[in-house]
Design an enzyme around this catalytic site. Structure first.
Site, short mmCIF file in Angstrom:
data_model
loop_
_atom_site.label_atom_id
_atom_site.label_comp_id
_atom_site.label_asym_id
_atom_site.label_seq_id
_atom_site.Cartn_x
_atom_site.Cartn_y
_atom_site.Cartn_z
N CYS A 1 -5.07 7.26 12.07
CA CYS A 1 -4.00 6.80 11.18
C CYS A 1 -2.75 6.36 11.94
O CYS A 1 -2.04 5.46 11.50
CB CYS A 1 -3.65 7.86 10.15
N HIS B 1 -1.10 13.06 9.23
CA HIS B 1 -1.28 11.71 8.67
C HIS B 1 -0.02 10.86 8.81
O HIS B 1 1.10 11.33 8.55
CB HIS B 1 -1.67 11.79 7.19
N ASP C 1 -0.70 2.45 3.52
CA ASP C 1 -1.42 3.69 3.80
C ASP C 1 -2.89 3.36 4.06
O ASP C 1 -3.55 2.71 3.24
CB ASP C 1 -1.30 4.65 2.61
#
EC number: 3.4.19.12
Length: 280
Positions: free
Chosen positions: A20, A125, A140
């Site tokens: 991520c 994250h 995202d």
């Protein structure tokens, strides 16, 4: 508004393993500029410099013990990178990462629409919220496509993230204007170029098939609107279960109360038949 970049296309990366941080950096830059190996190299370089500083400084052995260990402080075994790694990667493009609670970020707290990008982090994250061609999008990597955010909702969404424990960072500087989409490096395997219309269509399609629209819903954060929808769905489900439990019991009750009446009617018919036979 400045000229349209990348032909009006949006660059989005879908979650791959625990990359991520890579997805976050690339969506800030709007192109596949970095790989996981690039960030790992930056993390290794930071670790080396930190150990050298500890060795050359006057820090006590107890205080510097962690930094002198072989374990990296800038990338975990699971692949989570530190904010320092993201900062170094963006510095390559002359971009500055600033904590949202910093005094120089005061104006962003009042009117976040004046900024161009935000980096959000909680636990392991990372994701970015980016203004592209005058419009805000949530990039995202747990979403199947960029999610459009209105200017009004942007401020409310950032506040909700802060209240949920997320760390928010501003990104300022001269963002890359173009990435050669037609080049062989236009995709790194998990990146894709989407028109705003295609992104909207994908998000709507996901909303119709799953809730929330995240690919992986294990993260602890959630969209406030999604929370309301989930609560409504939960209430509907409870009501449906209650109704399903009630109907059989009511039906059974009707059967039980109706049986004696039927038995009495049968008894009366039998008695009547007996009397008729005697009369004959």
């Amino acid at each position: 508004m400045e000229g349209v970049s990348n032909g009006g296309m949006l660059y989005h990366e879908v979650q791959e393993a625990k990359l991520c941080a890579v997805h976050c950096v690339n969506t800030v830059l709007q192109g596949p500029f970095f790989s996981e190996f690039d960030l790992a190299a930056l993390a290794s370089d930071l670790d080396t410099k930190e150990r050298q500083m500890m060795q050359e400084g006057t820090v006590s052995a107890a205080a510097s013990g962690d930094f002198l260990s072989a374990e990296s402080h800038n990338v975990s075994l699971g692949g989570d990178f530190s904010i320092q790694v993201l900062q170094k990667a963006l510095e390559v493009w002359d971009l500055q990462v600033i904590a949202s609670d910093s005094p120089v970020a005061e104006h962003a707290q009042i009117d976040p629409d004046l900024e161009n990008a935000f980096i959000c982090h909680l636990h392991d994250h990372w994701f970015c919220i980016r203004k592209v061609n005058g419009e805000w999008y949530n990039f995202d990597s747990l979403y199947a496509a960029p999610q459009h955010l209105s200017k009004f909702y942007l401020a409310a969404y950032l506040d909700s993230l802060k209240n949920s424990g997320w760390s928010i960072f501003l990104v300022r500087g001269n963002f890359p204007k173009e990435f050669p989409i037609a080049s062989s490096e236009a995709s790194n395997g998990y990146g894709q170029w989407l028109s705003p219309e295609d992104a909207e269509r994908i998000i709507k399609s996901c909303n119709n098939t799953q809730s929330p629209q995240r690919i992986n819903s294990t993260q602890q954060d959630s969209d406030p609107y999604q929370e309301i929808l989930l609560e409504m769905e939960d209430q509907d489900m409870k009501a449906a279960i209650a109704a399903s439990l009630m109907e059989p019991s009511q039906s059974m009750s009707r059967v039980e109360t109706g049986s004696p009446q039927k038995d009495n009617e049968d008894t009366k018919d039998d008695n009547k038949d007996s009397e008729d036979k005697k009369a004959q």
